[in-house]
Design a protein around this motif. Structure first.
Motif, PDB file in Angstrom:
ATOM      1  N   ASN A  25       0.575  -0.934  -0.355  1.00 57.09           N
ATOM      2  CA  ASN A  25      -0.171   0.277  -0.045  1.00 57.09           C
ATOM      3  C   ASN A  25       1.016   1.154   0.347  1.00 57.09           C
ATOM      4  OD1 ASN A  25      -2.734  -1.171  -0.188  1.00 57.09           O
ATOM      5  ND2 ASN A  25      -2.602  -1.422   2.348  1.00 57.09           N
ATOM      6  N   ALA A  26       1.609   1.134   1.176  1.00 60.43           N
ATOM      7  CA  ALA A  26       2.772   2.115   0.597  1.00 60.43           C
ATOM      8  C   ALA A  26       3.639   2.721  -0.524  1.00 60.43           C
ATOM      9  CB  ALA A  26       3.730   1.981   2.006  1.00 60.43           C
ATOM     10  N   ILE A  27       4.309   1.257  -1.379  1.00 58.24           N
ATOM     11  CA  ILE A  27       4.937   1.535  -2.323  1.00 58.24           C
ATOM     12  C   ILE A  27       4.368   2.353  -3.692  1.00 58.24           C
ATOM     13  CG2 ILE A  27       5.907   0.694  -4.367  1.00 58.24           C
ATOM     14  CD1 ILE A  27       6.727  -1.213  -1.859  1.00 58.24           C
ATOM     15  N   ALA A  28       2.576   1.851  -3.181  1.00 55.81           N
ATOM     16  CA  ALA A  28       1.269   2.201  -4.321  1.00 55.81           C
ATOM     17  C   ALA A  28       0.877   4.235  -4.420  1.00 55.81           C
ATOM     18  CB  ALA A  28       0.245   1.301  -3.982  1.00 55.81           C
ATOM     19  N   ILE A  29       0.397   4.155  -3.321  1.00 52.60           N
ATOM     20  CA  ILE A  29      -0.582   5.261  -2.551  1.00 52.60           C
ATOM     21  C   ILE A  29       0.941   6.328  -2.570  1.00 52.60           C
ATOM     22  CG2 ILE A  29      -1.799   6.256  -1.135  1.00 52.60           C
ATOM     23  CD1 ILE A  29      -2.950   3.431  -0.824  1.00 52.60           C
ATOM     24  N   ILE A  30       2.280   6.111  -1.885  1.00 47.95           N
ATOM     25  CA  ILE A  30       2.732   7.869  -1.273  1.00 47.95           C
ATOM     26  C   ILE A  30       3.691   7.959  -2.145  1.00 47.95           C
ATOM     27  CG2 ILE A  30       4.649   7.843  -0.529  1.00 47.95           C
ATOM     28  CD1 ILE A  30       4.046   5.680   2.397  1.00 47.95           C
ATOM     29  N   PRO A  31       4.181   6.986  -3.120  1.00 46.15           N
ATOM     30  CA  PRO A  31       4.255   7.804  -4.816  1.00 46.15           C
ATOM     31  C   PRO A  31       3.196   8.595  -5.450  1.00 46.15           C
ATOM     32  CG  PRO A  31       5.525   5.553  -3.673  1.00 46.15           C
ATOM     33  CD  PRO A  31       4.209   5.573  -3.543  1.00 46.15           C
ATOM     34  N   GLY A  32       2.331   7.957  -5.363  1.00 46.00           N
ATOM     35  CA  GLY A  32       0.729   8.132  -6.331  1.00 46.00           C
ATOM     36  C   GLY A  32       0.805   9.919  -5.612  1.00 46.00           C
ATOM     37  N   MET A  33       0.171   9.845  -3.876  1.00 47.43           N
ATOM     38  CA  MET A  33       0.137  11.062  -4.006  1.00 47.43           C
ATOM     39  C   MET A  33       0.880  12.229  -4.197  1.00 47.43           C
ATOM     40  SD  MET A  33      -1.934  12.820  -2.406  1.00 47.43           S
ATOM     41  CE  MET A  33      -3.211  11.608  -1.452  1.00 47.43           C
ATOM     42  N   VAL A  34       2.596  12.123  -4.255  1.00 44.73           N
ATOM     43  CA  VAL A  34       3.606  12.783  -5.180  1.00 44.73           C
ATOM     44  C   VAL A  34       3.517  13.243  -5.712  1.00 44.73           C
ATOM     45  CG1 VAL A  34       5.684  13.237  -4.884  1.00 44.73           C
ATOM     46  CG2 VAL A  34       5.044  11.924  -3.440  1.00 44.73           C
ATOM     47  N   ILE A  35       2.667  11.698  -6.916  1.00 46.71           N
ATOM     48  CA  ILE A  35       2.728  12.845  -8.413  1.00 46.71           C
ATOM     49  C   ILE A  35       1.429  13.308  -8.545  1.00 46.71           C
ATOM     50  CG2 ILE A  35       2.071  10.945 -10.979  1.00 46.71           C
ATOM     51  CD1 ILE A  35       3.717   9.016  -9.829  1.00 46.71           C
ATOM     52  N   PHE A  36       0.159  12.535  -8.225  1.00 47.40           N
ATOM     53  CA  PHE A  36      -1.512  13.830  -7.731  1.00 47.40           C
ATOM     54  C   PHE A  36      -0.926  15.179  -7.731  1.00 47.40           C
ATOM     55  CE2 PHE A  36      -4.687  14.984  -5.921  1.00 47.40           C
ATOM     56  CZ  PHE A  36      -5.525  14.970  -6.876  1.00 47.40           C
ATOM     57  N   GLY A  37       0.201  15.658  -6.093  1.00 47.34           N
ATOM     58  CA  GLY A  37       0.124  16.711  -5.957  1.00 47.34           C
ATOM     59  C   GLY A  37       0.773  17.421  -7.748  1.00 47.34           C
ATOM     60  N   GLY A  38       2.052  17.038  -7.955  1.00 45.68           N
ATOM     61  CA  GLY A  38       2.669  17.077  -9.099  1.00 45.68           C
ATOM     62  C   GLY A  38       1.380  18.294  -9.971  1.00 45.68           C
ATOM     63  N   PHE A  39       1.144  17.622 -10.223  1.00 49.60           N
ATOM     64  CA  PHE A  39      -0.412  17.191 -11.507  1.00 49.60           C
ATOM     65  C   PHE A  39      -0.724  18.580 -10.874  1.00 49.60           C
ATOM     66  CE2 PHE A  39      -4.945  16.173 -13.541  1.00 49.60           C
ATOM     67  CZ  PHE A  39      -4.447  16.745 -14.697  1.00 49.60           C
ATOM     68  N   CYS A  40      -1.639  18.679  -9.817  1.00 51.56           N
ATOM     69  CA  CYS A  40      -2.786  19.745  -8.965  1.00 51.56           C
ATOM     70  C   CYS A  40      -1.007  20.458  -9.417  1.00 51.56           C
ATOM     71  CB  CYS A  40      -2.424  19.607  -7.574  1.00 51.56           C
ATOM     72  SG  CYS A  40      -3.788  18.698  -7.340  1.00 51.56           S
ATOM     73  N   LEU A  41      -0.184  20.642  -9.043  1.00 51.73           N
ATOM     74  CA  LEU A  41       1.041  22.184  -9.553  1.00 51.73           C
ATOM     75  C   LEU A  41       0.262  21.942 -10.689  1.00 51.73           C
ATOM     76  CD1 LEU A  41       2.742  24.460  -8.119  1.00 51.73           C
ATOM     77  CD2 LEU A  41       4.579  22.047  -8.182  1.00 51.73           C
ATOM     78  N   LEU A  42       0.690  21.387 -11.679  1.00 50.63           N
ATOM     79  CA  LEU A  42       0.320  21.907 -12.954  1.00 50.63           C
ATOM     80  C   LEU A  42      -0.755  22.742 -13.902  1.00 50.63           C
ATOM     81  CD1 LEU A  42       2.313  21.662 -15.372  1.00 50.63           C
ATOM     82  CD2 LEU A  42       0.809  19.661 -16.036  1.00 50.63           C
ATOM     83  N   ILE A  43      -1.886  22.168 -12.915  1.00 49.22           N
ATOM     84  CA  ILE A  43      -3.156  22.824 -13.618  1.00 49.22           C
ATOM     85  C   ILE A  43      -3.171  24.254 -12.543  1.00 49.22           C
ATOM     86  CG2 ILE A  43      -5.684  22.755 -12.533  1.00 49.22           C
ATOM     87  CD1 ILE A  43      -5.711  19.311 -11.890  1.00 49.22           C
TER      88      ILE A  43
END
Length: 207
Positions: A50-68
Motif C-alpha cells: 500500500n505504501a509503495i502504491a499510494i505514497i508515490p501516487g500522492m506525490v505525483i498527484f500533487g505535481g499534477f495539481c501544481l501543474l493545473i
C-alpha cells in the motif's frame, strides 16, 4: 508547523508532507485489511504494498495539481503560484477541495443570477401602476427597441399594433401626456400586456 499567513512558492521540502498525506490512506487500508473478517490480511507485505502504491501516487498527484494551478489558475505564471506554508504540506488534498468548492459556488452563483434575470417577477398591479403613470414619451423611449424587435418577430397582436401606431402618430408636442389620457380602457389593457412582453424580452437580452 506554524499556521501563519505568509505566502510562499513551492519548495521541495513540501514533498515530505505529500508523502505523509499518502501514508495516511495507506495505513487506513492496512488497518482495514487487518481487521477485515474476510481474512484478506497478508502481513507486513500489505503495508509495504500500500505504501509503495499510494505514497508515490500522492506525490505525483500533487505535481499534477501544481501543474493545473499554474497553467489554469495563474495563466501559466508559475512564479505567482503561492500559498501559506501549511497549505503546501497538504497541497494535494486541499487544492482539490478548494478548487471544487470554488467551482460549485461559482456555478450556483451564475445559475441563480441567470434564473433571476431571465424570469423576472412581474406583478400585474405593479404593471398597471407603472403604465398609468407613464407619459407617451417615456413609454416609447423606454421600449422602442424591444417593441421593434417584437414587431419583427410578429409577436404583437392586431390590437397592440393599432395602439403602437396610434402612439407614434401623436404629435411630439403632446408626448408629455399620460398614456391613460389618450388611450381607452381596452387600449390600456393591451399596453399592460405589451409592457410585460417588453420587460421579459429585456430580461432575456440582459442575461
Amino acid at each position: 508547523m506554524a499556521f501563519g499567513s505568509n505566502y510562499v512558492r513551492f519548495q521541495t521540502k513540501f514533498l515530505i508532507g505529500w508523502a505523509i498525506v499518502g501514508f495516511v490512506p495507506a495505513m487506513g487500508l492496512f488497518i482495514d485489511e487487518m481487521i477485515s473478517p474476510s481474512g484478506s490480511f497478508n502481513g507486513i507485505g500489505d503495508l509495504l504494498g500500500n505504501a509503495i502504491a499510494i505514497i508515490p501516487g500522492m506525490v505525483i498527484f500533487g505535481g499534477f495539481c501544481l501543474l493545473i494551478d499554474g497553467l489554469f489558475c495563474h495563466q501559466g505564471r508559475f512564479s505567482q503560484v503561492t500559498h501559506p506554508e501549511w497549505f503546501w504540506y497538504v497541497y494535494p488534498v486541499f487544492f482539490v477541495w478548494s478548487l471544487t468548492l470554488t467551482f460549485l459556488l461559482g456555478f450556483l452563483g451564475i445559475k441563480s443570477s441567470s434564473s433571476s434575470r431571465s424570469s423576472p417577477s412581474i406583478k400585474p398591479e405593479a404593471v398597471k401602476k407603472e403604465v398609468d403613470n407613464m407619459t407617451i414619451d417615456e413609454f416609447l423611449k423606454k421600449f422602442d427597441q424591444p417593441i421593434k424587435q417584437l414587431e419583427k418577430q410578429g409577436k404583437l397582436n392586431h390590437e397592440q399594433q393599432k395602439v403602437i401606431r396610434k402612439l407614434r402618430k401623436v404629435d411630439r408636442s403632446d408626448y408629455d401626456q399620460l398614456l391613460q389620457e389618450i388611450c381607452n380602457d381596452n387600449e390600456l389593457e393591451e399596453i399592460y400586456k405589451l409592457f410585460i412582453q417588453c420587460v421579459m424580452l429585456l430580461g432575456r437580452m440582459v442575461s
